[in-house]
Every structure is written in C-alpha cells, then in structure tokens.
Design an enzyme around this catalytic site. Structure first.
Site, PDB file in Angstrom:
ATOM      1  N   ASP A 100      59.586 103.014  87.081  1.00 14.75           N
ATOM      2  CA  ASP A 100      59.784 103.486  85.756  1.00 14.75           C
ATOM      3  C   ASP A 100      60.694 104.527  85.595  1.00 14.75           C
ATOM      4  O   ASP A 100      61.396 105.062  84.575  1.00 14.75           O
ATOM      5  CB  ASP A 100      58.316 103.743  84.980  1.00 14.75           C
ATOM      6  CG  ASP A 100      57.637 104.928  85.675  1.00 14.75           C
ATOM      7  OD1 ASP A 100      58.466 105.755  86.655  1.00 14.75           O
ATOM      8  OD2 ASP A 100      56.546 104.965  85.630  1.00 14.75           O
ATOM      9  N   HIS A 115      60.079 100.363  95.292  1.00 13.20           N
ATOM     10  CA  HIS A 115      60.062  99.062  94.701  1.00 13.20           C
ATOM     11  C   HIS A 115      61.134  98.779  93.553  1.00 13.20           C
ATOM     12  O   HIS A 115      60.866  97.757  92.578  1.00 13.20           O
ATOM     13  CB  HIS A 115      58.744  98.924  94.024  1.00 13.20           C
ATOM     14  CG  HIS A 115      57.476  98.734  95.095  1.00 13.20           C
ATOM     15  ND1 HIS A 115      56.095  98.804  94.777  1.00 13.20           N
ATOM     16  CD2 HIS A 115      57.706  98.581  96.475  1.00 13.20           C
ATOM     17  CE1 HIS A 115      55.354  98.988  95.869  1.00 13.20           C
ATOM     18  NE2 HIS A 115      56.266  98.548  96.680  1.00 13.20           N
ATOM     19  N   CYS A 126      75.382  86.170  91.972  1.00 19.06           N
ATOM     20  CA  CYS A 126      76.177  86.868  92.372  1.00 19.06           C
ATOM     21  C   CYS A 126      75.901  88.541  92.483  1.00 19.06           C
ATOM     22  O   CYS A 126      74.571  88.757  92.572  1.00 19.06           O
ATOM     23  CB  CYS A 126      77.401  86.837  91.366  1.00 19.06           C
ATOM     24  SG  CYS A 126      77.268  87.912  89.882  1.00 19.06           S
ATOM     25  N   ASN A 208      43.449 111.141  92.688  1.00 14.72           N
ATOM     26  CA  ASN A 208      43.156 110.194  92.083  1.00 14.72           C
ATOM     27  C   ASN A 208      41.650 109.902  91.361  1.00 14.72           C
ATOM     28  O   ASN A 208      40.535 110.475  92.166  1.00 14.72           O
ATOM     29  CB  ASN A 208      43.050 108.844  93.149  1.00 14.72           C
ATOM     30  CG  ASN A 208      43.052 107.511  92.461  1.00 14.72           C
ATOM     31  OD1 ASN A 208      42.338 107.287  91.583  1.00 14.72           O
ATOM     32  ND2 ASN A 208      43.881 106.629  92.830  1.00 14.72           N
TER      33      ASN A 208
HETATM   34  P1  NAD Z   1      47.652 100.270  91.031  1.00 15.52           P
HETATM   35  O1  NAD Z   1      47.522  99.710  89.679  1.00 15.52           O
HETATM   36  O2  NAD Z   1      47.277  99.475  92.243  1.00 15.52           O
HETATM   37  O3  NAD Z   1      46.525 101.611  91.108  1.00 15.52           O
HETATM   38  C1  NAD Z   1      46.778 102.670  89.950  1.00 15.52           C
HETATM   39  C2  NAD Z   1      45.711 103.940  90.765  1.00 15.52           C
HETATM   40  O4  NAD Z   1      45.943 104.696  89.907  1.00 15.52           O
HETATM   41  C3  NAD Z   1      44.307 103.471  90.834  1.00 15.52           C
HETATM   42  O5  NAD Z   1      43.829 103.984  92.046  1.00 15.52           O
HETATM   43  C4  NAD Z   1      43.567 104.420  89.989  1.00 15.52           C
HETATM   44  O6  NAD Z   1      42.433 104.820  89.857  1.00 15.52           O
HETATM   45  C5  NAD Z   1      44.634 105.393  89.610  1.00 15.52           C
HETATM   46  N1  NAD Z   1      44.826 106.206  88.589  1.00 15.52           N
HETATM   47  C6  NAD Z   1      44.595 105.737  87.140  1.00 15.52           C
HETATM   48  N2  NAD Z   1      45.034 106.666  86.055  1.00 15.52           N
HETATM   49  C7  NAD Z   1      45.292 107.822  87.043  1.00 15.52           C
HETATM   50  C8  NAD Z   1      45.878 109.107  86.575  1.00 15.52           C
HETATM   51  N3  NAD Z   1      45.828 109.371  85.354  1.00 15.52           N
HETATM   52  N4  NAD Z   1      45.949 109.895  87.504  1.00 15.52           N
HETATM   53  C9  NAD Z   1      45.990 109.620  88.932  1.00 15.52           C
HETATM   54  N5  NAD Z   1      45.621 108.329  89.297  1.00 15.52           N
HETATM   55  C10 NAD Z   1      45.311 107.530  88.409  1.00 15.52           C
HETATM   56  O7  NAD Z   1      48.827 100.672  91.234  1.00 15.52           O
HETATM   57  P2  NAD Z   1      49.844 101.075  92.668  1.00 15.52           P
HETATM   58  O8  NAD Z   1      49.108 101.499  93.679  1.00 15.52           O
HETATM   59  O9  NAD Z   1      51.041 101.681  92.240  1.00 15.52           O
HETATM   60  O10 NAD Z   1      50.296  99.477  92.947  1.00 15.52           O
HETATM   61  C11 NAD Z   1      50.847  98.569  92.059  1.00 15.52           C
HETATM   62  C12 NAD Z   1      52.156  98.152  91.942  1.00 15.52           C
HETATM   63  O11 NAD Z   1      52.430  97.877  90.679  1.00 15.52           O
HETATM   64  C13 NAD Z   1      53.224  98.943  92.443  1.00 15.52           C
HETATM   65  O12 NAD Z   1      53.932  98.243  93.206  1.00 15.52           O
HETATM   66  C14 NAD Z   1      54.131  99.391  91.377  1.00 15.52           C
HETATM   67  O13 NAD Z   1      55.376  99.111  91.819  1.00 15.52           O
HETATM   68  C15 NAD Z   1      53.552  98.552  90.184  1.00 15.52           C
HETATM   69  N6  NAD Z   1      53.567  99.220  88.785  1.00 15.52           N
HETATM   70  C16 NAD Z   1      54.389 100.008  88.448  1.00 15.52           C
HETATM   71  C17 NAD Z   1      54.301 100.814  87.545  1.00 15.52           C
HETATM   72  C18 NAD Z   1      54.975 101.980  87.027  1.00 15.52           C
HETATM   73  O14 NAD Z   1      56.224 101.802  87.477  1.00 15.52           O
HETATM   74  N7  NAD Z   1      54.613 102.973  86.121  1.00 15.52           N
HETATM   75  C19 NAD Z   1      53.029 100.382  86.442  1.00 15.52           C
HETATM   76  C20 NAD Z   1      52.484  99.290  86.908  1.00 15.52           C
HETATM   77  C21 NAD Z   1      52.539  98.843  88.097  1.00 15.52           C
END
Ligand code: NAD
Length: 240
Positions: A100, A115, A126, A208
């Site tokens: 993001d 990622h 291309c 977390n």
């Molecule tokens: P995930 O969705 O698997 O896990 C999110 C984690 O964040 C959970 O463990 C949850 O308990 C914790 N969490 C939730 N709210 C929180 C807060 N306010 N403060 C701290 N922790 C909090 O996400 P992941 O581990 O990043 O893996 C998922 C994949 O999804 C990644 O590859 C990522 O690239 C992608 N993704 C990215 C975005 C983004 O760029 N914002 C959003 C969604 C998914």
C-alpha cells in the site's frame, strides 16, 4: 509495554521492522485473514493468485481497483509515523509485506517492498511498468502493446524479486532488534525473516493483538495494536 527489554532497545544500533497488513488496519485497509478477508463472496487469498487472474482477469481487476481506490484515499496512521520517527534515533529498515505504500508516505526512507506495490502496474508480456494513481476506464486494462496489464504485486505462488529478498535477509541478519508488527507470519518466505534475525542473536518483539504461529519464538509479545504500541517505542528511545 516494552519495559522488560528497554535496555536492549535503547542500546540497539539497527532496528528492523517486519510489517504486514495489520499495521495498515488502523488506516482503514482490511487485512486478508479474518472476517475482513472476504470480498463480496470471494476469499481474498483465492483472488491473489496468478491462476485466479488468468481465469477471470476482470473479476480480479475489480477487486484490485476497489483496493487501489481505498489505499490511495487512506492515510498513514500512528504506527507508520512512529517507525519513521524512530529513524531519527536509530538505523531503521522496514521489510514490508504490504503493497500500500503507507510506510513511504509516512516518511520512512528505507523500505523494502517484499510483495511489490499495488500502485505500480506492469504488462503481462512487454517491459512496461509505471506508477498509476488514476482508475482505469475498462477492466482488465490493456497495455499499448495490446496485452493485459496487472498490478506489480507478488501473488501467492509467485517468487519474490530476488534482489529485494537478498537485501531483506542481509538486514535481518545484521539487526540488533527485530520488531514484527501486524503480520500473521503465515506467508512464506517473509515469515522466515525472524529466524534469520534470531540466528544472529537479535531480540525479537511482536506487536499484534492476536497470538501468531511464531509467538513462542518471541522475546516479547506486545498484545496491542500497532498504532497504540509503536509510539511508545519512540518515547522509550527518545528519552535516552
Ligand atoms: P494477515 O492478514 O495474514 O494478518 C494480519 C495480522 O495483523 C493478524 O495477525 C492480525 O492479528 C494482525 N492485526 C490486525 N489488526 C492489527 C493492528 N491494528 N495492529 C497490529 N496487528 C494487527 O496479513 P499478512 O501477515 O501481512 O499476510 C497477508 C498478505 O496479504 C501479505 O502478503 C500482504 O502482502 C497482503 N496484504 C497487504 C495489505 C496491505 O498492503 N495493506 C492488505 C491485505 C493483505
């Protein structure tokens, strides 16, 4: 909150953050796992794959366009800003799974996007690649060469950019403290970064609200949201 490790944190020369979707949750960007992970009737994790894209590029692009609009309108939160603030006192590197761009927008300069980026768009055939912040008129969008464009993100089943990954490992191996914030640590290979740090004797701290699969490996688990906990880290470090 960080008191039991305050000496190690204050003495640290290099702090590496490993961040995930949870750190942007308080900016209004949904995470993948949990109830937020459902988009219409689809499972987000099923849509973030190359197979889903080629099966139904329009559907996957509709999902990305919605996410792009949301992300472009979002603002970094106190968790992102705390990390950029900490860089005034320590060498700080951010290894993020997020696509993001909010770490960069909060002022962090050393960010490795493991990622990719949802703002960057590339051609499926291309060499075209560019940052595009406007929405597309028709989906899936086409490249000037006639082929379909896609977001420059790493989908499940795809490899990480090798140069970025090599650099991430090298930072993980040379930090004194690693702070793992807002990630479930279930996505590989990003979830191996804490192990590289631990092998080098770094202190591991998780931020977390929920337990993760690696909580037992941590020296400290802070069960708070990142926007709540990370400013306290800056407070600790800035008071010497
Ligand atoms: P995930 O969705 O698997 O896990 C999110 C984690 O964040 C959970 O463990 C949850 O308990 C914790 N969490 C939730 N709210 C929180 C807060 N306010 N403060 C701290 N922790 C909090 O996400 P992941 O581990 O990043 O893996 C998922 C994949 O999804 C990644 O590859 C990522 O690239 C992608 N993704 C990215 C975005 C983004 O760029 N914002 C959003 C969604 C998914």
């Amino acid at each position: 909150m960080f008191d039991s490790l305050s000496r190690q944190i204050k003495d640290a020369k290099k702090i590496v953050f490993v961040t995930g979707a949870g750190i942007s949750q308080e900016s209004g960007i949904p995470t993948f796992r949990g109830k937020d992970g459902l988009w219409r009737k689809y499972d987000s994790m099923q849509l973030a794959t190359i197979d889903a894209f080629y099966e139904d590029p329009k559907l996957v692009w509709e999902w990305y366009e919605e996410r792009r609009t949301n992300i472009l309108a979002a603002k970094p939160n106190a968790g992102h800003f705390a990390i950029s603030e900490l860089a005034k006192f320590k060498e700080v590197i951010v290894l993020t799974q997020n696509i993001d761009g909010l770490h960069q927008r909060s002022g962090s300069r050393h960010v490795l996007e493991l990622h990719g980026s949802i703002i960057r768009i590339k051609c499926t055939v291309c060499d075209f690649k560019d940052n595009i912040t406007t929405s597309f008129d028709s989906l899936p969008p086409k490249c000037k060469c006639g082929n379909i464009l896609r977001p420059d993100v790493v989908w499940f089943g795809e490899g990480l950019p090798q140069d970025v990954w090599d650099e991430a490992i090298s930072h993980a191996q040379t930090c004194d403290v690693m702070i793992i914030a807002g990630t479930s640590l279930v996505v590989s290979p990003a979830n191996t970064l804490p192990l590289y740090a631990k092998q080098n004797g770094a202190v591991l701290i998780e931020v977390n609200p929920e337990k993760t699969v690696m909580s037992s490996e941590m020296d400290l688990s802070v069960r708070e949201t990142s926007a709540n906990a990370l400013p306290k880290l800056v407070e600790l470090v800035s008071t010497g």
